[in-house]
Design a protein around this motif. Structure first.
Motif, mmCIF file in Angstrom:
data_model
loop_
_atom_site.group_PDB
_atom_site.id
_atom_site.type_symbol
_atom_site.label_atom_id
_atom_site.label_comp_id
_atom_site.label_asym_id
_atom_site.label_seq_id
_atom_site.Cartn_x
_atom_site.Cartn_y
_atom_site.Cartn_z
ATOM 1 N N GLY A 42 85.370 53.333 74.646
ATOM 2 C CA GLY A 42 84.811 53.338 75.995
ATOM 3 C C GLY A 42 84.095 52.049 76.348
ATOM 4 N N ASP A 43 83.715 51.262 75.333
ATOM 5 C CA ASP A 43 83.076 49.969 75.603
ATOM 6 C C ASP A 43 84.049 49.082 76.375
ATOM 7 O OD1 ASP A 43 80.763 50.640 74.283
ATOM 8 O OD2 ASP A 43 81.067 49.265 72.595
ATOM 9 N N GLU A 44 83.478 48.204 77.201
ATOM 10 C CA GLU A 44 84.278 47.234 77.930
ATOM 11 C C GLU A 44 83.748 45.837 77.682
ATOM 12 O OE1 GLU A 44 85.007 48.099 82.016
ATOM 13 O OE2 GLU A 44 85.836 50.068 81.554
ATOM 14 N N PHE A 45 84.665 44.886 77.684
ATOM 15 C CA PHE A 45 84.272 43.490 77.536
ATOM 16 C C PHE A 45 85.188 42.612 78.370
ATOM 17 C CE2 PHE A 45 87.295 44.222 74.085
ATOM 18 C CZ PHE A 45 88.097 43.096 74.108
ATOM 19 N N GLU A 46 84.666 41.432 78.685
ATOM 20 C CA GLU A 46 85.417 40.437 79.442
ATOM 21 C C GLU A 46 85.476 39.163 78.632
ATOM 22 O OE1 GLU A 46 83.122 39.928 83.003
ATOM 23 O OE2 GLU A 46 83.817 41.815 83.847
ATOM 24 N N VAL A 47 86.607 38.477 78.712
ATOM 25 C CA VAL A 47 86.748 37.147 78.132
ATOM 26 C C VAL A 47 87.246 36.219 79.225
ATOM 27 C CG1 VAL A 47 87.090 37.854 75.730
ATOM 28 C CG2 VAL A 47 89.053 37.675 77.240
ATOM 29 N N ARG A 48 86.814 34.979 79.133
ATOM 30 C CA ARG A 48 87.123 34.005 80.174
ATOM 31 C C ARG A 48 87.339 32.640 79.531
ATOM 32 N NH1 ARG A 48 85.674 34.970 85.476
ATOM 33 N NH2 ARG A 48 84.221 36.645 84.993
ATOM 34 N N LEU A 59 87.915 49.449 75.239
ATOM 35 C CA LEU A 59 88.244 49.909 73.895
ATOM 36 C C LEU A 59 88.646 51.384 74.001
ATOM 37 C CD1 LEU A 59 88.315 49.165 70.906
ATOM 38 C CD2 LEU A 59 85.899 49.665 70.784
ATOM 39 N N THR A 60 89.926 51.679 73.772
ATOM 40 C CA THR A 60 90.428 53.041 73.964
ATOM 41 C C THR A 60 90.637 53.812 72.671
ATOM 42 O OG1 THR A 60 92.736 52.312 74.003
ATOM 43 C CG2 THR A 60 91.570 52.430 76.133
ATOM 44 N N GLU A 61 90.725 53.098 71.568
ATOM 45 C CA GLU A 61 90.908 53.766 70.278
ATOM 46 C C GLU A 61 90.268 52.924 69.190
ATOM 47 O OE1 GLU A 61 94.550 55.431 67.464
ATOM 48 O OE2 GLU A 61 94.990 54.789 69.512
ATOM 49 N N LEU A 62 89.582 53.609 68.301
ATOM 50 C CA LEU A 62 88.894 52.929 67.206
ATOM 51 C C LEU A 62 88.934 53.851 65.993
ATOM 52 C CD1 LEU A 62 87.238 50.259 66.933
ATOM 53 C CD2 LEU A 62 85.212 51.616 67.395
ATOM 54 N N VAL A 63 89.758 53.514 65.033
ATOM 55 C CA VAL A 63 89.838 54.271 63.790
ATOM 56 C C VAL A 63 89.364 53.322 62.695
ATOM 57 C CG1 VAL A 63 91.323 55.550 62.201
ATOM 58 C CG2 VAL A 63 91.814 55.582 64.678
ATOM 59 N N PRO A 64 88.151 53.542 62.169
ATOM 60 C CA PRO A 64 87.585 52.597 61.198
ATOM 61 C C PRO A 64 88.572 52.201 60.105
ATOM 62 C CG PRO A 64 85.960 54.242 61.777
ATOM 63 C CD PRO A 64 87.259 54.676 62.410
ATOM 64 N N ASP A 65 88.683 50.895 59.914
ATOM 65 C CA ASP A 65 89.507 50.283 58.871
ATOM 66 C C ASP A 65 91.013 50.507 59.047
ATOM 67 O OD1 ASP A 65 86.961 49.728 57.944
ATOM 68 O OD2 ASP A 65 87.059 51.160 56.297
ATOM 69 N N ARG A 67 92.657 50.972 62.855
ATOM 70 C CA ARG A 67 93.278 50.735 64.158
ATOM 71 C C ARG A 67 92.221 50.440 65.224
ATOM 72 N NH1 ARG A 67 98.359 52.151 66.511
ATOM 73 N NH2 ARG A 67 98.172 53.003 68.604
ATOM 74 N N VAL A 68 92.559 49.455 66.079
ATOM 75 C CA VAL A 68 91.743 49.096 67.236
ATOM 76 C C VAL A 68 92.707 48.932 68.408
ATOM 77 C CG1 VAL A 68 90.181 47.387 68.249
ATOM 78 C CG2 VAL A 68 90.075 47.859 65.779
ATOM 79 N N VAL A 69 92.388 49.555 69.547
ATOM 80 C CA VAL A 69 93.264 49.460 70.715
ATOM 81 C C VAL A 69 92.432 49.113 71.946
ATOM 82 C CG1 VAL A 69 94.944 50.654 72.182
ATOM 83 C CG2 VAL A 69 94.841 51.182 69.732
ATOM 84 N N TRP A 70 92.899 48.108 72.680
ATOM 85 C CA TRP A 70 92.271 47.684 73.929
ATOM 86 C C TRP A 70 93.263 47.893 75.069
ATOM 87 C CZ3 TRP A 70 91.491 41.966 72.124
ATOM 88 C CH2 TRP A 70 90.552 41.892 71.095
ATOM 89 N N LEU A 71 92.757 48.375 76.195
ATOM 90 C CA LEU A 71 93.523 48.457 77.429
ATOM 91 C C LEU A 71 93.014 47.377 78.364
ATOM 92 C CD1 LEU A 71 95.428 49.889 79.489
ATOM 93 C CD2 LEU A 71 93.424 51.292 80.119
ATOM 94 N N VAL A 72 93.909 46.567 78.920
ATOM 95 C CA VAL A 72 93.506 45.546 79.887
ATOM 96 C C VAL A 72 93.363 46.239 81.240
ATOM 97 C CG1 VAL A 72 94.068 43.354 80.989
ATOM 98 C CG2 VAL A 72 94.713 43.748 78.601
ATOM 99 N N THR A 73 92.127 46.263 81.758
ATOM 100 C CA THR A 73 91.859 46.939 83.028
ATOM 101 C C THR A 73 91.849 45.975 84.207
ATOM 102 O OG1 THR A 73 89.465 46.776 82.696
ATOM 103 C CG2 THR A 73 90.572 48.784 81.896
ATOM 104 N N ASP A 74 91.695 44.684 83.938
ATOM 105 C CA ASP A 74 91.722 43.685 85.001
ATOM 106 C C ASP A 74 92.036 42.337 84.372
ATOM 107 O OD1 ASP A 74 91.510 42.666 87.604
ATOM 108 O OD2 ASP A 74 89.361 42.314 87.424
ATOM 109 N N SER A 75 92.748 41.503 85.111
ATOM 110 C CA SER A 75 93.033 40.161 84.594
ATOM 111 C C SER A 75 93.309 39.216 85.743
ATOM 112 C CB SER A 75 94.240 40.183 83.639
ATOM 113 O OG SER A 75 95.429 40.541 84.317
#
Length: 155
Positions: A42-48, A59-65, A67-75
């Motif tokens: 549920g966390d959100e971050f921006e990079v520029r 951050l839509t999925e986080l399985v320790p050690d 899997r990590v999944v990010w959804l791009v919500t804006d670009s």
């Protein structure tokens, strides 16, 4: 994973936990202009990167050690005609242990050869993954200042 999506694989001697922690330390390996959080689902971050690249991720999925999944919500990829081409795409970091090594498989779902960004983004992801994330994993310090020459020229 669909083989049409951009995919990158690396193997390192470090543990899955070390790889997982490095992936989640986005500011240390991707772009220095990082705002937000990448610690919990549920966390959100921006990079520029100047006026060339802006993207917001959830951050839509986080399985320790594992899997990590990010959804791009804006670009806003200002070097493209379709500046929002990344919107709705997903970036997946899969982590597995095999034969005493840790395998990190990165897939940008939606970044396919027919995408306007494919060639530049493929080069960019490869450079950040090879020269910054791998360095963070293996040496403890990433290089978020790494930039693909083509992108620097567009800045």
């Amino acid at each position: 994973m669909d083989t049409n999506n951009f995919n990158y694989v690396m193997e390192v001697d470090q543990t899955p936990s070390q790889v997982f922690n490095a992936v989640n330390n986005v500011k240390a390996w991707w772009l220095e202009d990082f705002r937000g959080s990448s610690a919990r689902v549920g966390d959100e971050f921006e990079v520029r990167y100047g006026d060339v690249h802006y993207s917001r991720h959830r951050l839509t999925e986080l399985v320790p050690d594992k899997r990590v999944v990010w959804l791009v919500t804006d670009s806003s990829l200002n070097f493209l005609q379709n500046k929002s081409e990344w919107n709705g795409t997903t970036q997946v970091f899969g982590i597995t242990e095999t034969g005493g090594k840790t395998r990190l498989e990165f897939t940008h779902i939606g970044l396919v050869p027919a995408s306007e960004c494919y060639n530049d983004c493929r080069k960019g992801w490869t450079q950040f993954l090879e020269q910054s994330l791998q360095k963070l994993i293996t040496e403890g310090t990433g290089d978020a200042a790494v930039m693909v020459p083509e992108m620097e020229a567009k800045k």
